[in-house]
Design a protein around this motif. Sequence first.
Motif, PDB file in Angstrom:
ATOM      1  N   MET A   1       2.506 -11.363  -4.759  1.00 43.77           N
ATOM      2  CA  MET A   1       2.587 -10.823  -3.414  1.00 43.77           C
ATOM      3  C   MET A   1       1.627  -9.644  -3.288  1.00 43.77           C
ATOM      4  SD  MET A   1       5.875  -9.435  -1.305  1.00 43.77           S
ATOM      5  CE  MET A   1       6.025  -7.781  -1.920  1.00 43.77           C
ATOM      6  N   ILE A   2       0.921  -9.570  -2.192  1.00 44.69           N
ATOM      7  CA  ILE A   2       0.003  -8.467  -1.941  1.00 44.69           C
ATOM      8  C   ILE A   2       0.730  -7.365  -1.177  1.00 44.69           C
ATOM      9  CG2 ILE A   2      -0.867  -9.519   0.196  1.00 44.69           C
ATOM     10  CD1 ILE A   2      -3.609  -8.276  -0.522  1.00 44.69           C
ATOM     11  N   THR A   3       0.479  -6.137  -1.565  1.00 47.04           N
ATOM     12  CA  THR A   3       1.102  -4.994  -0.894  1.00 47.04           C
ATOM     13  C   THR A   3       0.142  -4.407   0.133  1.00 47.04           C
ATOM     14  OG1 THR A   3       0.272  -3.365  -2.462  1.00 47.04           O
ATOM     15  CG2 THR A   3       2.379  -4.441  -3.014  1.00 47.04           C
ATOM     16  N   ALA A   4       0.675  -3.550   0.982  1.00 45.93           N
ATOM     17  CA  ALA A   4      -0.132  -2.871   1.995  1.00 45.93           C
ATOM     18  C   ALA A   4      -1.248  -2.063   1.327  1.00 45.93           C
ATOM     19  CB  ALA A   4       0.757  -1.964   2.845  1.00 45.93           C
ATOM     20  N   ARG A   5      -0.905  -1.348   0.268  1.00 43.00           N
ATOM     21  CA  ARG A   5      -1.897  -0.507  -0.415  1.00 43.00           C
ATOM     22  C   ARG A   5      -2.989  -1.343  -1.061  1.00 43.00           C
ATOM     23  NH1 ARG A   5       1.155   3.843  -3.971  1.00 43.00           N
ATOM     24  NH2 ARG A   5      -0.862   4.854  -3.849  1.00 43.00           N
ATOM     25  N   GLN A   6      -2.625  -2.478  -1.637  1.00 40.90           N
ATOM     26  CA  GLN A   6      -3.626  -3.352  -2.247  1.00 40.90           C
ATOM     27  C   GLN A   6      -4.569  -3.911  -1.187  1.00 40.90           C
ATOM     28  OE1 GLN A   6      -0.773  -5.868  -4.331  1.00 40.90           O
ATOM     29  NE2 GLN A   6      -1.844  -5.411  -6.255  1.00 40.90           N
ATOM     30  N   SER A   7      -4.038  -4.291  -0.059  1.00 40.68           N
ATOM     31  CA  SER A   7      -4.875  -4.834   1.004  1.00 40.68           C
ATOM     32  C   SER A   7      -5.867  -3.777   1.486  1.00 40.68           C
ATOM     33  CB  SER A   7      -4.015  -5.322   2.172  1.00 40.68           C
ATOM     34  OG  SER A   7      -4.824  -5.885   3.180  1.00 40.68           O
ATOM     35  N   ARG A   8      -5.401  -2.570   1.734  1.00 39.60           N
ATOM     36  CA  ARG A   8      -6.299  -1.496   2.196  1.00 39.60           C
ATOM     37  C   ARG A   8      -7.340  -1.163   1.130  1.00 39.60           C
ATOM     38  NH1 ARG A   8      -1.289   0.704   3.842  1.00 39.60           N
ATOM     39  NH2 ARG A   8      -1.424   2.230   2.162  1.00 39.60           N
ATOM     40  N   ALA A   9      -6.919  -1.096  -0.130  1.00 40.85           N
ATOM     41  CA  ALA A   9      -7.848  -0.769  -1.214  1.00 40.85           C
ATOM     42  C   ALA A   9      -8.905  -1.860  -1.388  1.00 40.85           C
ATOM     43  CB  ALA A   9      -7.086  -0.560  -2.520  1.00 40.85           C
ATOM     44  N   ALA A  10      -8.471  -3.103  -1.324  1.00 39.58           N
ATOM     45  CA  ALA A  10      -9.415  -4.226  -1.474  1.00 39.58           C
ATOM     46  C   ALA A  10     -10.437  -4.217  -0.345  1.00 39.58           C
ATOM     47  CB  ALA A  10      -8.654  -5.543  -1.500  1.00 39.58           C
ATOM     48  N   ARG A  11      -9.975  -3.973   0.877  1.00 42.86           N
ATOM     49  CA  ARG A  11     -10.912  -3.899   2.001  1.00 42.86           C
ATOM     50  C   ARG A  11     -11.932  -2.792   1.789  1.00 42.86           C
ATOM     51  NH1 ARG A  11     -10.039  -2.061   6.435  1.00 42.86           N
ATOM     52  NH2 ARG A  11      -7.912  -1.269   6.332  1.00 42.86           N
ATOM     53  N   ALA A  12     -11.461  -1.655   1.294  1.00 41.25           N
ATOM     54  CA  ALA A  12     -12.364  -0.527   1.054  1.00 41.25           C
ATOM     55  C   ALA A  12     -13.420  -0.885   0.009  1.00 41.25           C
ATOM     56  CB  ALA A  12     -11.575   0.706   0.614  1.00 41.25           C
ATOM     57  N   LEU A  13     -12.996  -1.543  -1.069  1.00 42.48           N
ATOM     58  CA  LEU A  13     -13.948  -1.936  -2.114  1.00 42.48           C
ATOM     59  C   LEU A  13     -14.972  -2.944  -1.603  1.00 42.48           C
ATOM     60  CD1 LEU A  13     -11.556  -2.235  -5.165  1.00 42.48           C
ATOM     61  CD2 LEU A  13     -13.408  -0.590  -4.879  1.00 42.48           C
ATOM     62  N   LEU A  14     -14.546  -3.813  -0.690  1.00 40.74           N
ATOM     63  CA  LEU A  14     -15.456  -4.814  -0.136  1.00 40.74           C
ATOM     64  C   LEU A  14     -16.263  -4.285   1.048  1.00 40.74           C
ATOM     65  CD1 LEU A  14     -13.076  -7.914  -0.212  1.00 40.74           C
ATOM     66  CD2 LEU A  14     -15.049  -7.501  -1.714  1.00 40.74           C
ATOM     67  N   GLY A  15     -15.858  -3.140   1.595  1.00 37.61           N
ATOM     68  CA  GLY A  15     -16.530  -2.588   2.763  1.00 37.61           C
ATOM     69  C   GLY A  15     -16.191  -3.344   4.040  1.00 37.61           C
ATOM     70  N   LEU A  35       0.936  -5.854   8.073  1.00 40.29           N
ATOM     71  CA  LEU A  35       0.926  -5.970   6.613  1.00 40.29           C
ATOM     72  C   LEU A  35       0.469  -4.664   5.970  1.00 40.29           C
ATOM     73  CD1 LEU A  35      -0.341  -8.921   4.511  1.00 40.29           C
ATOM     74  CD2 LEU A  35      -1.008  -6.616   3.918  1.00 40.29           C
ATOM     75  N   GLU A  36      -0.550  -4.030   6.555  1.00 44.52           N
ATOM     76  CA  GLU A  36      -1.129  -2.822   5.969  1.00 44.52           C
ATOM     77  C   GLU A  36      -0.426  -1.531   6.384  1.00 44.52           C
ATOM     78  OE1 GLU A  36      -5.360  -2.684   6.570  1.00 44.52           O
ATOM     79  OE2 GLU A  36      -5.702  -4.227   5.051  1.00 44.52           O
ATOM     80  N   SER A  37       0.609  -1.609   7.201  1.00 43.07           N
ATOM     81  CA  SER A  37       1.269  -0.395   7.688  1.00 43.07           C
ATOM     82  C   SER A  37       2.048   0.291   6.569  1.00 43.07           C
ATOM     83  CB  SER A  37       2.204  -0.709   8.852  1.00 43.07           C
ATOM     84  OG  SER A  37       3.412  -1.245   8.379  1.00 43.07           O
ATOM     85  N   GLU A  38       2.157   1.590   6.680  1.00 43.15           N
ATOM     86  CA  GLU A  38       2.935   2.386   5.724  1.00 43.15           C
ATOM     87  C   GLU A  38       4.433   2.263   6.000  1.00 43.15           C
ATOM     88  OE1 GLU A  38       2.184   4.266   3.061  1.00 43.15           O
ATOM     89  OE2 GLU A  38       0.077   3.743   3.199  1.00 43.15           O
ATOM     90  N   SER A  39       4.783   1.704   7.154  1.00 45.82           N
ATOM     91  CA  SER A  39       6.181   1.631   7.578  1.00 45.82           C
ATOM     92  C   SER A  39       6.926   0.430   7.017  1.00 45.82           C
ATOM     93  CB  SER A  39       6.252   1.581   9.111  1.00 45.82           C
ATOM     94  OG  SER A  39       5.598   2.695   9.657  1.00 45.82           O
ATOM     95  N   ASP A  40       6.249  -0.359   6.181  1.00 51.19           N
ATOM     96  CA  ASP A  40       6.873  -1.533   5.564  1.00 51.19           C
ATOM     97  C   ASP A  40       7.448  -2.477   6.617  1.00 51.19           C
ATOM     98  OD1 ASP A  40       7.417  -3.046   3.279  1.00 51.19           O
ATOM     99  OD2 ASP A  40       9.465  -2.264   3.140  1.00 51.19           O
ATOM    100  N   LEU A  41       6.618  -2.794   7.620  1.00 52.03           N
ATOM    101  CA  LEU A  41       7.027  -3.704   8.678  1.00 52.03           C
ATOM    102  C   LEU A  41       7.142  -5.123   8.139  1.00 52.03           C
ATOM    103  CD1 LEU A  41       4.678  -2.361  11.499  1.00 52.03           C
ATOM    104  CD2 LEU A  41       7.122  -1.888  11.200  1.00 52.03           C
ATOM    105  N   ALA A  42       8.005  -5.905   8.758  1.00 50.91           N
ATOM    106  CA  ALA A  42       8.199  -7.295   8.342  1.00 50.91           C
ATOM    107  C   ALA A  42       6.941  -8.116   8.620  1.00 50.91           C
ATOM    108  CB  ALA A  42       9.385  -7.896   9.064  1.00 50.91           C
TER     109      ALA A  42
END
Length: 81
Positions: A1-15, A35-42
Amino acid sequence: MITARQSRAARALLGWTQETLADKARVSLTALKRLESESDLAVYESTRDQVRRALEASGVVLLNSDQGEGVMVMRNKNTQT
């Protein structure tokens, strides 16, 4: 499962912007923002899966262990360093 932080970090690495990832993953921008929210939305598991697949297709490796989570981008074998 991908987390919000992983998604944001991966996007940053890919630009990539959120719009770029949403397009490549074939999900709505709203779904990606949830998915990327800090609020842990469904978020639907299918959305997480499509985002994960899009990132992995671009060389991202998702790292998960008992010590934490992270991302890594694999270099293209044809690229010289």
